[in-house]
Design a protein around this motif. Structure first.
Motif, PDB file in Angstrom:
ATOM      1  N   ALA A 149      26.223  44.884  27.689  1.00 44.17           N
ATOM      2  CA  ALA A 149      27.578  45.437  27.594  1.00 44.17           C
ATOM      3  C   ALA A 149      27.626  46.706  26.749  1.00 44.17           C
ATOM      4  N   ASN A 150      26.812  46.779  25.688  1.00 50.61           N
ATOM      5  CA  ASN A 150      26.879  47.955  24.806  1.00 50.61           C
ATOM      6  C   ASN A 150      25.717  48.937  25.041  1.00 50.61           C
ATOM      7  N   ASP A 151      25.036  48.804  26.193  1.00 53.16           N
ATOM      8  CA  ASP A 151      24.019  49.774  26.637  1.00 53.16           C
ATOM      9  C   ASP A 151      22.785  49.832  25.737  1.00 53.16           C
ATOM     10  N   THR A 152      22.431  48.720  25.100  1.00 49.51           N
ATOM     11  CA  THR A 152      21.241  48.717  24.230  1.00 49.51           C
ATOM     12  C   THR A 152      20.147  47.777  24.727  1.00 49.51           C
ATOM     13  N   ILE A 153      20.269  47.252  25.950  1.00 48.70           N
ATOM     14  CA  ILE A 153      19.307  46.256  26.418  1.00 48.70           C
ATOM     15  C   ILE A 153      17.883  46.821  26.479  1.00 48.70           C
ATOM     16  N   CYS A 154      17.737  48.125  26.728  1.00 54.14           N
ATOM     17  CA  CYS A 154      16.390  48.716  26.792  1.00 54.14           C
ATOM     18  C   CYS A 154      15.655  48.595  25.462  1.00 54.14           C
ATOM     19  N   ASP A 155      16.401  48.484  24.355  1.00 50.42           N
ATOM     20  CA  ASP A 155      15.778  48.357  23.037  1.00 50.42           C
ATOM     21  C   ASP A 155      15.012  47.047  22.892  1.00 50.42           C
ATOM     22  N   ALA A 156      15.287  46.083  23.770  1.00 51.09           N
ATOM     23  CA  ALA A 156      14.653  44.773  23.659  1.00 51.09           C
ATOM     24  C   ALA A 156      13.481  44.596  24.613  1.00 51.09           C
ATOM     25  N   ILE A 157      13.182  45.629  25.422  1.00 51.45           N
ATOM     26  CA  ILE A 157      12.177  45.489  26.481  1.00 51.45           C
ATOM     27  C   ILE A 157      10.956  46.347  26.176  1.00 51.45           C
ATOM     28  N   ALA A 158       9.776  45.774  26.346  1.00 52.78           N
ATOM     29  CA  ALA A 158       8.523  46.505  26.115  1.00 52.78           C
ATOM     30  C   ALA A 158       8.346  47.587  27.185  1.00 52.78           C
ATOM     31  N   GLU A 159       7.883  48.766  26.762  1.00 50.34           N
ATOM     32  CA  GLU A 159       7.673  49.878  27.680  1.00 50.34           C
ATOM     33  C   GLU A 159       6.219  50.319  27.632  1.00 50.34           C
ATOM     34  N   TYR A 160       5.662  50.681  28.785  1.00 52.62           N
ATOM     35  CA  TYR A 160       4.260  51.057  28.901  1.00 52.62           C
ATOM     36  C   TYR A 160       4.116  52.371  29.660  1.00 52.62           C
ATOM     37  N   LYS A 161       3.352  53.303  29.093  1.00 47.84           N
ATOM     38  CA  LYS A 161       2.887  54.439  29.886  1.00 47.84           C
ATOM     39  C   LYS A 161       1.770  53.916  30.774  1.00 47.84           C
ATOM     40  N   VAL A 162       1.739  54.342  32.035  1.00 50.00           N
ATOM     41  CA  VAL A 162       0.782  53.757  32.959  1.00 50.00           C
ATOM     42  C   VAL A 162      -0.064  54.826  33.632  1.00 50.00           C
ATOM     43  N   LYS A 163      -1.209  54.368  34.128  1.00 51.28           N
ATOM     44  CA  LYS A 163      -2.140  55.243  34.855  1.00 51.28           C
ATOM     45  C   LYS A 163      -2.739  54.453  36.008  1.00 51.28           C
ATOM     46  N   GLU A 164      -3.414  55.152  36.892  1.00 57.54           N
ATOM     47  CA  GLU A 164      -4.027  54.528  38.056  1.00 57.54           C
ATOM     48  C   GLU A 164      -4.977  53.403  37.633  1.00 57.54           C
ATOM     49  N   GLY A 165      -4.838  52.264  38.276  1.00 59.02           N
ATOM     50  CA  GLY A 165      -5.681  51.114  37.978  1.00 59.02           C
ATOM     51  C   GLY A 165      -5.055  50.093  37.051  1.00 59.02           C
ATOM     52  N   ASP A 166      -3.947  50.439  36.391  1.00 58.11           N
ATOM     53  CA  ASP A 166      -3.267  49.464  35.528  1.00 58.11           C
ATOM     54  C   ASP A 166      -2.643  48.357  36.378  1.00 58.11           C
ATOM     55  N   CYS A 167      -2.542  47.177  35.790  1.00 59.36           N
ATOM     56  CA  CYS A 167      -2.031  46.012  36.512  1.00 59.36           C
ATOM     57  C   CYS A 167      -1.057  45.239  35.629  1.00 59.36           C
ATOM     58  N   PHE A 168       0.028  44.765  36.241  1.00 56.00           N
ATOM     59  CA  PHE A 168       1.025  43.964  35.533  1.00 56.00           C
ATOM     60  C   PHE A 168       1.396  42.761  36.394  1.00 56.00           C
ATOM     61  N   PHE A 169       1.279  41.568  35.801  1.00 55.92           N
ATOM     62  CA  PHE A 169       1.710  40.336  36.454  1.00 55.92           C
ATOM     63  C   PHE A 169       3.128  40.032  35.974  1.00 55.92           C
ATOM     64  N   LEU A 170       4.013  39.728  36.915  1.00 55.52           N
ATOM     65  CA  LEU A 170       5.430  39.501  36.604  1.00 55.52           C
ATOM     66  C   LEU A 170       5.861  38.133  37.117  1.00 55.52           C
ATOM     67  N   GLY A 181       8.270  58.194  38.113  1.00 49.51           N
ATOM     68  CA  GLY A 181       6.906  58.677  38.305  1.00 49.51           C
ATOM     69  C   GLY A 181       5.902  57.632  38.719  1.00 49.51           C
ATOM     70  N   CYS A 182       6.302  56.357  38.759  1.00 49.43           N
ATOM     71  CA  CYS A 182       5.369  55.293  39.133  1.00 49.43           C
ATOM     72  C   CYS A 182       5.169  55.241  40.644  1.00 49.43           C
ATOM     73  N   PHE A 183       3.924  55.066  41.039  1.00 54.03           N
ATOM     74  CA  PHE A 183       3.555  54.844  42.434  1.00 54.03           C
ATOM     75  C   PHE A 183       2.653  53.619  42.436  1.00 54.03           C
ATOM     76  N   LEU A 184       3.050  52.566  43.121  1.00 55.22           N
ATOM     77  CA  LEU A 184       2.338  51.300  42.957  1.00 55.22           C
ATOM     78  C   LEU A 184       2.370  50.447  44.214  1.00 55.22           C
ATOM     79  N   ALA A 185       1.449  49.485  44.242  1.00 53.45           N
ATOM     80  CA  ALA A 185       1.446  48.432  45.249  1.00 53.45           C
ATOM     81  C   ALA A 185       2.019  47.174  44.617  1.00 53.45           C
ATOM     82  N   GLU A 186       2.875  46.492  45.370  1.00 52.41           N
ATOM     83  CA  GLU A 186       3.510  45.281  44.872  1.00 52.41           C
ATOM     84  C   GLU A 186       3.173  44.117  45.793  1.00 52.41           C
TER      85      GLU A 186
END
Length: 320
Positions: A149-170, A181-186
């Motif tokens: 509601a107060n536009d601060t939710i991003c402050d609670a989320i981890a952020e990563y700079k990424v490069k080719e070959g990085d992997c994230f399980f969700l 700028g992200c280009f990825l396979a899902e």
């Protein structure tokens, strides 16, 4: 059955970029293509075969016709006539909304068929590309609602700079967002259940804010905090590098510059090969050949015992 290719289903989005069409070598003048659905059994977005004896037939019709011969005995018993995975390429020219997907259990409680667990493999992205995945500090459901509601939710989320070959399980319940700028396979469960948490106060073409699903998301978020949400692995040449193993899919990456035979004789599942770099050829044990290059996705039927991949090619391998 021979290895199968399918026609891509291109999705134009407000945040889509210009990478997918040239990456897939498509003859198309579409702009702002945010997604290419490579292999999909989602109702209303079902893939159709591109070439060969089943040209033009839908993936779902093939599952109904060939059953366990296409998907594997255990998979057919578990999923019936529905193909269990959805494969996409995603190109983000702008930030996507912050989202979460429910678990199967929570989704059913909320009146949905199933939840969604997924993974991302980063391809050649922009230099400053980043994404968000997972909570970096402990918050309660009520604090989460207040931060939206107060536009601060991003402050609670981890952020990563990424490069080719990085992997994230969700896994279902993990808050996440694909960044500019992200280009990825899902790779994900066959499900289109997405709860939008926050959309940066952007308006659509009619001047309206997009709908948020605050209450449904609050029920679905896993509020556990981890030190690191990235999947770390050691890249290897001419052998398998394991990425993710979960109840919904098992995924590895291969980077080949010499022929390699992949043995599926003990595997009771279809296999999907997703080209992320280079080019080569897939040859099954019966001598059936299928060209294979970056931007292409090939479905290997469950009856196939082995395939030999030749060429200089990098690809993801996934199965259930």
């Amino acid at each position: 059955m021979k290895p199968l290719k399918f026609k891509p289903i291109l999705k134009q989005t407000i945040w889509g970029g210009d990478k997918i069409v040239p990456f897939k070598h498509l003859d198309s003048d579409l702009t702002q293509v945010g997604e290419s659905w490579e292999l999909s059994g989602v109702k209303g977005n079902v893939s159709t075969v591109d070439g060969g004896e089943f040209d033009g037939q839908s993936l779902n019709d093939l599952v109904v016709r060939f059953k366990d011969k296409l998907v594997g005995r255990e998979n057919y018993m578990r999923f019936g006539d529905e193909f269990p995975l959805l494969i996409k390429f995603i190109d983000a020219r702008r930030d996507l909304s912050i989202q979460v997907h429910p678990t199967d259990e929570i989704a059913k409680r909320q009146g949905k068929e199933r939840g969604k667990t997924e993974m991302w493999y980063i391809m050649k992205s922009d230099e400053n590309a980043s994404l968000r995945a997972g909570l970096k500090k402990k918050i309660t459901p009520e604090e989460y609602k207040a931060m939206v509601a107060n536009d601060t939710i991003c402050d609670a989320i981890a952020e990563y700079k990424v490069k080719e070959g990085d992997c994230f399980f969700l896994p279902a319940g993990r808050i996440h967002s694909i960044g500019t700028g992200c280009f990825l396979a899902e790779i994900q469960q066959t499900s289109d259940v997405t709860y939008r948490i926050y959309d940066f106060k952007r308006k659509d073409a009619n001047g309206n804010y997009r709908e948020l699903h605050t209450e449904l998301a609050a029920e679905s978020i896993n509020y556990e905090v981890k030190d690191d949400y990235q999947t770390h692995y050691t890249p290897k040449k001419n052998e398998s590098s394991a990425l993710v193993e979960c109840p919904y899919f098992t995924t590895a990456v291969y980077d080949l510059d010499e022929p390699m035979t992949l043995d599926y004789s003990e595997l009771d599942s279809f296999v999907i090969l997703i080209g992320v770099g280079g080019a080569g050829t897939i040859i099954d044990e019966d001598g059936n050949e299928q060209s294979f290059a970056a931007g292409e996705t090939v479905l290997i039927p469950a009856t196939t015992q082995n395939v030999t991949v030749t060429g200089t090619v990098k690809f993801l391998e996934t199965f259930v």
